[in-house]
Design a protein around this motif. Structure first.
Motif, short mmCIF file in Angstrom:
data_model
loop_
_atom_site.label_atom_id
_atom_site.label_comp_id
_atom_site.label_asym_id
_atom_site.label_seq_id
_atom_site.Cartn_x
_atom_site.Cartn_y
_atom_site.Cartn_z
N ALA B 114 0.85 -1.18 -0.21
CA ALA B 114 0.00 0.00 0.06
C ALA B 114 0.88 1.42 -0.02
O ALA B 114 0.43 2.36 -0.20
CB ALA B 114 -0.83 -0.18 1.27
N GLY B 115 2.21 1.17 0.37
CA GLY B 115 3.14 2.28 0.45
C GLY B 115 4.28 1.71 0.55
O GLY B 115 4.70 0.71 0.90
N VAL B 116 5.37 2.65 0.34
CA VAL B 116 6.86 2.38 0.42
C VAL B 116 7.72 3.28 1.11
O VAL B 116 7.53 4.51 0.87
CB VAL B 116 7.42 1.99 -0.97
N LEU B 117 8.53 2.92 1.97
CA LEU B 117 9.60 3.51 2.65
C LEU B 117 10.81 3.45 2.21
O LEU B 117 11.43 2.13 2.35
CB LEU B 117 9.21 3.47 4.28
N VAL B 118 11.45 4.47 1.90
CA VAL B 118 13.01 4.01 1.06
C VAL B 118 14.11 5.07 1.68
O VAL B 118 13.72 6.06 2.01
CB VAL B 118 12.79 4.51 -0.49
N SER B 119 14.95 4.26 1.92
CA SER B 119 16.34 5.01 2.13
C SER B 119 17.27 4.86 1.18
O SER B 119 17.60 3.76 0.67
CB SER B 119 16.95 4.67 3.45
N LEU B 120 17.70 5.71 0.26
CA LEU B 120 18.39 5.39 -0.91
C LEU B 120 19.73 4.80 -0.89
O LEU B 120 20.49 5.03 0.32
CB LEU B 120 18.62 6.79 -1.66
N SER B 121 19.94 4.11 -1.62
CA SER B 121 21.28 3.45 -1.79
C SER B 121 22.51 4.30 -2.02
O SER B 121 22.08 5.57 -2.53
CB SER B 121 21.45 2.07 -2.91
N ARG B 122 23.55 3.91 -1.81
CA ARG B 122 24.79 5.07 -1.71
C ARG B 122 25.06 5.13 -3.36
O ARG B 122 25.55 6.07 -3.76
CB ARG B 122 25.97 4.35 -1.29
N THR B 123 24.77 4.15 -4.03
CA THR B 123 25.12 4.32 -5.65
C THR B 123 23.68 4.95 -6.36
O THR B 123 23.87 4.75 -7.69
CB THR B 123 25.48 2.91 -6.26
N THR B 124 22.63 5.10 -5.86
CA THR B 124 21.58 5.72 -6.69
C THR B 124 21.74 7.12 -6.94
O THR B 124 22.02 8.22 -5.89
CB THR B 124 20.26 5.62 -5.73
N LEU B 125 22.09 7.42 -7.97
CA LEU B 125 22.29 8.81 -8.50
C LEU B 125 20.97 9.24 -9.57
O LEU B 125 20.72 10.47 -9.60
CB LEU B 125 23.39 9.04 -9.34
N ASP B 126 20.23 8.42 -10.08
CA ASP B 126 19.25 8.44 -10.96
C ASP B 126 17.83 7.90 -10.20
O ASP B 126 18.10 6.87 -9.65
CB ASP B 126 19.45 7.66 -12.36
N TYR B 127 16.77 8.77 -10.36
CA TYR B 127 15.76 8.47 -9.22
C TYR B 127 14.45 8.01 -10.26
O TYR B 127 13.45 7.82 -9.51
CB TYR B 127 15.49 9.67 -8.47
N ARG B 128 14.89 7.66 -11.43
CA ARG B 128 13.58 7.25 -12.25
C ARG B 128 12.84 6.13 -12.06
O ARG B 128 11.60 6.05 -12.15
CB ARG B 128 14.10 7.25 -13.74
N HIS B 129 13.45 5.05 -11.25
CA HIS B 129 12.70 3.89 -11.14
C HIS B 129 11.79 3.99 -9.96
O HIS B 129 10.72 3.37 -9.84
CB HIS B 129 13.62 2.54 -10.45
N PHE B 130 11.78 5.33 -9.27
CA PHE B 130 10.52 5.48 -8.22
C PHE B 130 9.50 6.03 -9.09
O PHE B 130 8.37 6.10 -8.27
CB PHE B 130 11.19 6.64 -7.37
N ASP B 131 9.57 6.55 -10.47
CA ASP B 131 8.26 7.05 -11.01
C ASP B 131 7.25 5.94 -11.05
O ASP B 131 6.35 5.97 -11.09
CB ASP B 131 8.81 7.44 -12.45
#
Lengths: 348, 348
Positions: B114-131
Motif C-alpha cells: 500500500a506504500g513504500v518507505l525508502v532510504s536510498l542506496s549509496r549508488t543511486t544517482l538516478d531516481y527514475r525507478h521511483f516513478d
DNA sequence: TTGTACGCGTTATCAT
DNA sequence: ATGATAACGCGTACAA
C-alpha cells in the motif's frame, strides 16, 4: 494481462503461459509477449497468483526485537537468502511478549505466508499458539531461541560449545578460579552456555563452585554488581566468563574500578561479539554467534520443508559452530604480535 | 466463510458483513457469526481481501542494509508504528546497489504494497525507478537518505543542525582549530553535516580552512589515516569533528597512539551514537539521530498519504532535531560530576 | 436487514 | 500449440 492478450490477438491463457515460461508455448510467441509486457511495464500481481495457487512467495519472521547486534544480523541473513530464492520477507516483533507473539502469528497467517521463522519471546513458556501453523500447513523453523526437542525444525548455535571454548581458553591461560555470570536458566541458550562452562571445568579436573556462579539478567549493571559480589569473597576469581558481552563489560569496568588489571589479575570473556567489545580497553574476548549464517541456514531449512510439502519431512535441528575470538581481555601470554582490531562497521 | 454461512443458514454476504462489523447487520447475528468464527478458528485471507479491494495492508521498506545501529533502529520504529496501525511490513535490502534497489521496488509492487518507505542506496544517482511507484499510485516516503526537493515526502534528521551543534560545542570547549572528517559529498547527509560545521565556524568568526577538512569514506581506517595527515601539518588541529563515529574513533585511536591526550590535547566528536561510543576510553561525544522517531514519523506520514488517496496531498518534509550527547572525549572542563555511562543494550 | 451475482488477476483443467 | 472456463476468498452494487 488482458490488455496484452487483446493486443496480440491471443488468449490470456497464452499470455500467462508465456510469462511463466510454460513449455507448450513457442519461442516466437514468448518473445512477443515478453516484449509487449516490458513495453507496458507489466507487473505480475503476486496476490492473485498466490490466491489462485494457494502458495505465496512470502516468508514471515517473528523476533523479539530488531536491535543490538544479533537479531538485525540474523534478519539480514534471512532477507538475503530469501530474496535470492524469490521470496519476500514480512517482519514482526514480539517485543518479548507472548501476546504480541501470538498476534504476530495470526497476522502472518492472514497474510498467507508460505512459512515462518521464529525466535521465541522471553516470556513464551507455552507453545500452543504455534500449533495453528501446523494446522494450516504452514512450515515453521525456529532459530536461536527454540523449542527443545527432536520434533521441531530449528537452527541454533552450539551454545554449550561456546561456553566450553571460552572456559577452556581461560583455563589454558592459567586461570583456575573461573567465575561465571549466568543468564536466565529457563532460556536454553543460557543453560547451555553454563553447561559448557561446567564441562570445561570438569575436563580440567576442577569441581564446580556455586560461589563462583552469579545469576544475572545480562545487563551491564548486573555484571558490575556481580563483580562486586565476587571480589568481596575470601578467595576471589582470577577469571570471569560472562554469558553476554554487556554483563562481561560491566564486570570488567568494576574490576578496573577496584584497581585490578585485566587480564593479568582478572581475565575476562564475554559472549555474542557485540561490536563494542572491539573498542573497550582491553578489547574483550568473545564468541561469535554466526548470525548471518544462522539466518541463511534457517531459510535453507524452511525452503526445504516448503518444497517437501506433502511428502513426509523428518524435523531437523541444525547446529552451528561458534567461533572463539581471542582478544586482549583474556590473553595473559601474548605469543604473537596482535593486529590492531578494526571495526568493520557500516558508515553510519 | 462458506462453512460459517452454511452452518448458520445465512449467505456469505451476511457473514462477510458481520466479520467486518458492517452497520446493516444486527448485533445478535454479529455475535453468532463471531462466535462460530472463533470456534472454527477462522482466519481472514488478506490476500483475497486486498485483491478485491485493491488495497493491501502491507508496507514496503527498502534500506541499504540491516546492520549497525541506525537502520535496525529505524526499522524497529517502522514495524512498531505500522503494526499498531494494522499493517505488516515487507523488508528489502538494496545492499547499496541501485540495481538491487530497482528489483526491490518491483518486488514490492508485485506484492501489492500500500506504500513504500525508502532510504536510498549509496549508488543511486538516478531516481527514475521511483516513478513507477507514482505511476501505479503507490505512495512513497523517503527517510534519511532522501531525494532533495519540495516535491517529495521525506523524513530527515537535521544533519546541518547536528554538524552545527557538534562544532559549536567544540568551540565552547575552547577549541579554535577544528578539523572535519567529511563524508562523500554526493550524499546530502554528509554535505549538510559539513555545512553545519561551516556555519558554526562562521558564527564564531573563524574562517574555514580547507587544510582542516579531510574527505573520507567514513571507515575507521580512513579516520586514522586522516588523523595522521592532520597531525603532520605545521599547525595541527586541537579538535576533530567526524561525520561518523567509526572514523572519529579511528582518529582518536591514532591521536592516542601518537601520544596526544584526549580531550586535553585533542577534543573529539563523532556522529550517529553508535553503541560503541559509550565504551571507548574516553567515551565519544556524538549526535543521536532519533532513529526510532524517524521510523515512526515516516510511517505516520505514509499512512496520512495513503488515507488521502484521491485527494490532493501536498508533499511534506519532516525534519527531526538531532540531540548532542556530550561525553568525555570533548569535555575539557568537567563542571559537573559525570554519571557512569551505561549501555542500555539488549541481552544478547 | 439479508441475499444474489459478479469481479479483483491469476492459473489449472480440459478440450481443441 | 492454443483457447475457453472455472475457481481461489472476499467485498460490494443492486435487488428484495
Amino acid at each position: 494481462m488482458a490488455d496484452l492478450a487483446r493486443e496480440l490477438n491471443v488468449s490470456m491463457t497464452t499470455v500467462s503461459r508465456a510469462l511463466s515460461d510454460h513449455f507448450s508455448i513457442g519461442p516466437a510467441m514468448k518473445q512477443k509477449v515478453l516484449k509487449l509486457a516490458k513495453k507496458y511495464n507489466y507487473q505480475p500481481n503476486r496476490m492473485a497468483s498466490a490466491l489462485r495457487k494457494g502458495k505465496s512467495k512470502l516468508l514471515g519472521i517473528v523476533v523479539p526485537y530488531i536491535e543490538g547486534r544479533f537479531f538485525p544480523s540474523v534478519v539480514h541473513g534471512i532477507e538475503k537468502a530469501a530474496s535470492k530464492a524469490g521470496y519476500n520477507v514480512i517482519i514482526c516483533q514480539s517485543n518479548e511478549d507472548v501476546a504480541q507473539e501470538r498476534r504476530s502469528l495470526d497476522s502472518l497467517l492472514s497474510a498467507q505466508v508460505a512459512g515462518v521463522l521464529v525466535s521465541l519471546s522471553r516470556t513464551t513458556l507455552d507453545y500452543r499458539h504455534f500449533d495453528k501453523l501446523r494446522a494450516r500447513g504452514v512450515p515453521l523453523v525456529y532459530f536461536d531461541r527454540v523449542v527443545e526437542g527432536e520434533s521441531v525444525n530449528a537452527v541454533v548455535l552450539d551454545d554449550r560449545e561456546g561456553g566450553y571454548l571460552s572456559t577452556r581458553h581461560l583455563l589454558d591461560q592459567g586461570c583456575r578460579r573461573i567465575a561465571h555470570l549466568a543468564g536466565p536458566q529457563h532460556l536454553n541458550i543460557y543453560k547451555n552456555r553454563r553447561q559448557g562452562y561446567f564441562d570445561a571445568l570438569r575436563e580440567a579436573g576442577l569441581p564446580p563452585d556455586e560461589e563462583l556462579i552469579v545469576y544475572t539478567d545480562m545487563q551491564q549493571q548486573q555484571g558490575a554488581e556481580a563483580m562486586r559480589q565476587l571480589l568481596a569473597q575470601p578467595s576471589p576469581p582470577d577469571a570471569v566468563f560472562g554469558s553476554g558481552d554487556y554483563c562481561a563489560f560491566g564486570a570488567m569496568q568494576e574490576a578496573k574500578r577496584q584497581g585490578l588489571r585485566v587480564p593479568d589479575d582478572l581475565a575476562i570473556a564475554g559472549f555474542s561479539n557485540e561490536s563494542f567489545t572491539l573498542v573497550t580497553e582491553p578489547a574483550i574476548t568473545t564468541i561469535d554467534q554466526r548470525c548471518e549464517e544462522m539466518g541463511q541456514a534457517a531459510v535453507r531449512l524452511l525452503l526445504e520443508i516448503i518444497e517437501a510439502q506433502g511428502t513426509l519431512f523428518t524435523p531437523r535441528q541444525v547446529v552451528l559452530r561458534p567461533e572463539l575470538l581471542v582478544r586482549p581481555s583474556s590473553q595473559r601470554r601474548v605469543e604473537v604480535a596482535e593486529a590492531v582490531p578494526v571495526l568493520n562497521g557500516r558508515m553510519y
